[in-house]
Design a protein around this motif. Structure first.
Motif, PDB file in Angstrom:
ATOM      1  N   ARG A  39       4.670  21.008 -15.744  1.00 33.26           N
ATOM      2  CA  ARG A  39       4.455  20.315 -14.217  1.00 33.26           C
ATOM      3  C   ARG A  39       4.384  21.618 -13.381  1.00 33.26           C
ATOM      4  N   PRO A  40       3.741  21.650 -12.073  1.00 29.69           N
ATOM      5  CA  PRO A  40       3.834  22.710 -11.390  1.00 29.69           C
ATOM      6  C   PRO A  40       4.907  22.397 -10.348  1.00 29.69           C
ATOM      7  N   ILE A  41       5.611  23.464  -9.791  1.00 25.34           N
ATOM      8  CA  ILE A  41       6.567  23.133  -8.883  1.00 25.34           C
ATOM      9  C   ILE A  41       6.135  24.098  -7.435  1.00 25.34           C
ATOM     10  N   SER A  42       5.856  23.242  -6.576  1.00 25.49           N
ATOM     11  CA  SER A  42       5.504  23.740  -5.416  1.00 25.49           C
ATOM     12  C   SER A  42       6.139  24.722  -4.421  1.00 25.49           C
ATOM     13  N   ARG A  43       7.756  24.513  -4.666  1.00 24.38           N
ATOM     14  CA  ARG A  43       8.563  25.527  -4.072  1.00 24.38           C
ATOM     15  C   ARG A  43       9.785  25.321  -4.692  1.00 24.38           C
ATOM     16  N   LEU A  44      10.517  26.443  -4.821  1.00 21.93           N
ATOM     17  CA  LEU A  44      11.879  26.626  -5.228  1.00 21.93           C
ATOM     18  C   LEU A  44      12.716  27.296  -4.215  1.00 21.93           C
ATOM     19  N   THR A  45      13.826  26.868  -4.153  1.00 21.04           N
ATOM     20  CA  THR A  45      14.913  27.680  -3.421  1.00 21.04           C
ATOM     21  C   THR A  45      15.886  28.743  -4.145  1.00 21.04           C
ATOM     22  N   TYR A  46      15.961  29.862  -3.587  1.00 26.37           N
ATOM     23  CA  TYR A  46      17.113  30.448  -4.241  1.00 26.37           C
ATOM     24  C   TYR A  46      18.076  31.154  -3.333  1.00 26.37           C
ATOM     25  N   ALA A  47      19.428  30.751  -3.297  1.00 22.88           N
ATOM     26  CA  ALA A  47      20.235  31.061  -2.283  1.00 22.88           C
ATOM     27  C   ALA A  47      21.723  31.034  -2.991  1.00 22.88           C
ATOM     28  N   ASN A  48      22.598  32.112  -2.451  1.00 21.16           N
ATOM     29  CA  ASN A  48      23.800  32.012  -2.961  1.00 21.16           C
ATOM     30  C   ASN A  48      23.899  31.936  -4.793  1.00 21.16           C
ATOM     31  N   ASP A  49      22.969  33.017  -5.178  1.00 22.81           N
ATOM     32  CA  ASP A  49      22.927  33.049  -6.570  1.00 22.81           C
ATOM     33  C   ASP A  49      22.744  31.715  -7.449  1.00 22.81           C
ATOM     34  N   THR A  50      22.134  30.799  -6.528  1.00 17.12           N
ATOM     35  CA  THR A  50      21.818  29.130  -7.142  1.00 17.12           C
ATOM     36  C   THR A  50      20.220  28.934  -6.852  1.00 17.12           C
ATOM     37  N   LEU A  51      19.589  28.774  -7.993  1.00 11.69           N
ATOM     38  CA  LEU A  51      18.196  28.332  -7.966  1.00 11.69           C
ATOM     39  C   LEU A  51      17.946  26.894  -8.096  1.00 11.69           C
ATOM     40  N   ARG A  52      17.206  26.260  -7.148  1.00 15.43           N
ATOM     41  CA  ARG A  52      17.095  24.930  -7.088  1.00 15.43           C
ATOM     42  C   ARG A  52      15.706  24.579  -6.880  1.00 15.43           C
ATOM     43  N   PHE A  53      15.301  23.025  -7.539  1.00 19.40           N
ATOM     44  CA  PHE A  53      13.990  22.746  -7.040  1.00 19.40           C
ATOM     45  C   PHE A  53      14.099  21.132  -7.448  1.00 19.40           C
ATOM     46  N   ALA A  54      13.203  20.242  -7.057  1.00 18.40           N
ATOM     47  CA  ALA A  54      13.129  18.995  -7.446  1.00 18.40           C
ATOM     48  C   ALA A  54      11.557  18.589  -7.649  1.00 18.40           C
ATOM     49  N   ILE A  55      11.268  17.876  -8.420  1.00 16.64           N
ATOM     50  CA  ILE A  55      10.047  17.294  -8.957  1.00 16.64           C
ATOM     51  C   ILE A  55       9.798  16.180  -9.205  1.00 16.64           C
ATOM     52  N   PRO A  56       8.430  15.368  -9.118  1.00 21.23           N
ATOM     53  CA  PRO A  56       8.659  14.026  -9.304  1.00 21.23           C
ATOM     54  C   PRO A  56       8.733  13.501 -10.678  1.00 21.23           C
ATOM     55  N   PRO A  57       9.143  12.295 -11.183  1.00 17.73           N
ATOM     56  CA  PRO A  57       9.204  11.780 -12.604  1.00 17.73           C
ATOM     57  C   PRO A  57       7.897  12.177 -13.293  1.00 17.73           C
ATOM     58  N   GLN A  58       7.876  12.230 -14.611  1.00 16.43           N
ATOM     59  CA  GLN A  58       6.775  12.026 -15.459  1.00 16.43           C
ATOM     60  C   GLN A  58       6.857  11.174 -16.369  1.00 16.43           C
ATOM     61  N   TRP A  59       7.615  11.335 -17.634  1.00 13.42           N
ATOM     62  CA  TRP A  59       7.808  10.578 -18.639  1.00 13.42           C
ATOM     63  C   TRP A  59       9.156  10.018 -18.799  1.00 13.42           C
ATOM     64  N   GLU A  60       9.982  10.624 -17.871  1.00 13.61           N
ATOM     65  CA  GLU A  60      11.551  10.355 -18.217  1.00 13.61           C
ATOM     66  C   GLU A  60      11.778   9.057 -17.766  1.00 13.61           C
ATOM     67  N   GLY A  61      11.041   8.308 -17.056  1.00 14.44           N
ATOM     68  CA  GLY A  61      11.442   6.996 -16.708  1.00 14.44           C
ATOM     69  C   GLY A  61      12.227   7.173 -15.202  1.00 14.44           C
ATOM     70  N   GLY A  62      12.688   6.205 -14.564  1.00 14.41           N
ATOM     71  CA  GLY A  62      13.082   6.193 -13.281  1.00 14.41           C
ATOM     72  C   GLY A  62      12.299   6.413 -12.077  1.00 14.41           C
ATOM     73  N   ALA A  63      12.665   6.488 -11.005  1.00 15.19           N
ATOM     74  CA  ALA A  63      11.949   6.262  -9.724  1.00 15.19           C
ATOM     75  C   ALA A  63      12.352   7.646  -8.801  1.00 15.19           C
ATOM     76  N   ALA A  64      13.478   8.298  -8.967  1.00 10.42           N
ATOM     77  CA  ALA A  64      13.889   9.545  -8.419  1.00 10.42           C
ATOM     78  C   ALA A  64      13.372  10.655  -8.910  1.00 10.42           C
ATOM     79  N   ASP A  65      13.413  11.888  -7.978  1.00  4.36           N
ATOM     80  CA  ASP A  65      13.089  13.313  -8.621  1.00  4.36           C
ATOM     81  C   ASP A  65      14.065  13.634  -9.544  1.00  4.36           C
ATOM     82  N   LEU A  66      13.158  14.466 -10.422  1.00  8.47           N
ATOM     83  CA  LEU A  66      14.059  15.427 -11.475  1.00  8.47           C
ATOM     84  C   LEU A  66      14.743  16.441 -10.706  1.00  8.47           C
ATOM     85  N   GLN A  67      15.962  16.778 -10.564  1.00 12.53           N
ATOM     86  CA  GLN A  67      16.741  17.716  -9.911  1.00 12.53           C
ATOM     87  C   GLN A  67      17.194  19.060 -10.672  1.00 12.53           C
ATOM     88  N   PHE A  68      16.987  20.147 -10.410  1.00 13.94           N
ATOM     89  CA  PHE A  68      17.451  21.145 -11.185  1.00 13.94           C
ATOM     90  C   PHE A  68      18.254  22.101 -10.121  1.00 13.94           C
TER      91      PHE A  68
END
Length: 242
Positions: A61-90
């Protein structure tokens, strides 16, 4: 003078963040078992972080934007086959040359993970040993299942899956290898062979399900990455070699 000016500007470009690169992730599932995943992070344009991600299931899955601040990498992407309606959070924290953190699936279930940089693929040509059979033709010795209920068994010398259920995984781990697989599938069958949990070789009835094959790539595709330049599938009920 122009060449000197360009070199000077290039020298002033900031170093990329330490998260840039390819990462092999190991998630801890709710049953305590390790599950593979991976992440690629790149710099696009003027410092924007973009990437690609493959979870425990599904395709890249493509990630259109990731953020990196305070030594922490974060991104969110829409669900695929996991089930559920919220974004997957990293969310992953850099620790030395590794990453560690939590992936929260669209159902809100957190999965702790650790990550190391993927090894470079530039290496000397391996010395190949004699072929090693992975299936003994009698039972599931050398294999174990993950996720769901086991539907696999040995039937008349054939490794057979009765219906959708658990994935079958080799007990042994391998470095460089050449894999030869012979498969046969039912009408509208859809399965695959995962390589190191990273890439799936598609096994699908792409003679009958042409519309589906356009989305998945069809028989022999590397799901989400490469589509065969021609459809060489023989059709359901016939043996194919991959």
């Amino acid at each position: 003078m122009t060449a000197l000016a360009v070199s000077s500007l290039a020298a002033q470009e900031p170093a990329p963040p330490p998260v840039v690169g390819t990462w092999d992730l190991t998630l801890t599932a709710r049953d305590g078992r390790p599950r593979p995943s991976w992440l690629e992070v790149h710099v696009s344009g003027n410092g924007v972080l973009v990437g690609r991600f493959v979870g425990v299931v599904g395709s890249v899955r493509p990630i259109s934007r990731l953020t990196y601040a305070n030594d922490t990498l974060r991104f969110a992407i829409p669900p695929q086959w996991e089930g559920g309606a919220a974004d997957l959070q990293f969310a992953g924290v850099v620790t030395g040359d590794g990453l560690g953190g939590t992936i929260t699936d669209p159902n809100g279930t957190p999965y702790p993970f650790t990550a190391v940089r993927a090894p470079a693929l530039r290496r000397a040509t391996p010395t190949w040993a004699a072929p090693l059979p992975l299936f003994n033709g009698k039972d599931l010795t050398g294999w174990h299942t993950v996720g769901g209920t086991n539907q696999w068994s040995a039937v008349n010398g054939v490794l057979t899956n009765a219906k959708g259920g658990a994935n079958l995984v080799t007990d042994a781990l391998y470095t460089d290898f050449k894999l030869h697989v012979e498969v046969r599938y039912p009408p509208r069958g859809n399965s695959g062979v995962y390589l190191r949990g990273r890439h799936e070789v598609q096994v699908e009835d792409s003679v009958v399900t042409n519309a589906d094959a356009e989305a998945t790539g069809g028989l022999g595709a590397i799901y989400g990455f490469l589509i065969p330049n021609q459809n060489a599938a023989k059709g359901a009920g016939k043996w194919e070699m991959l």
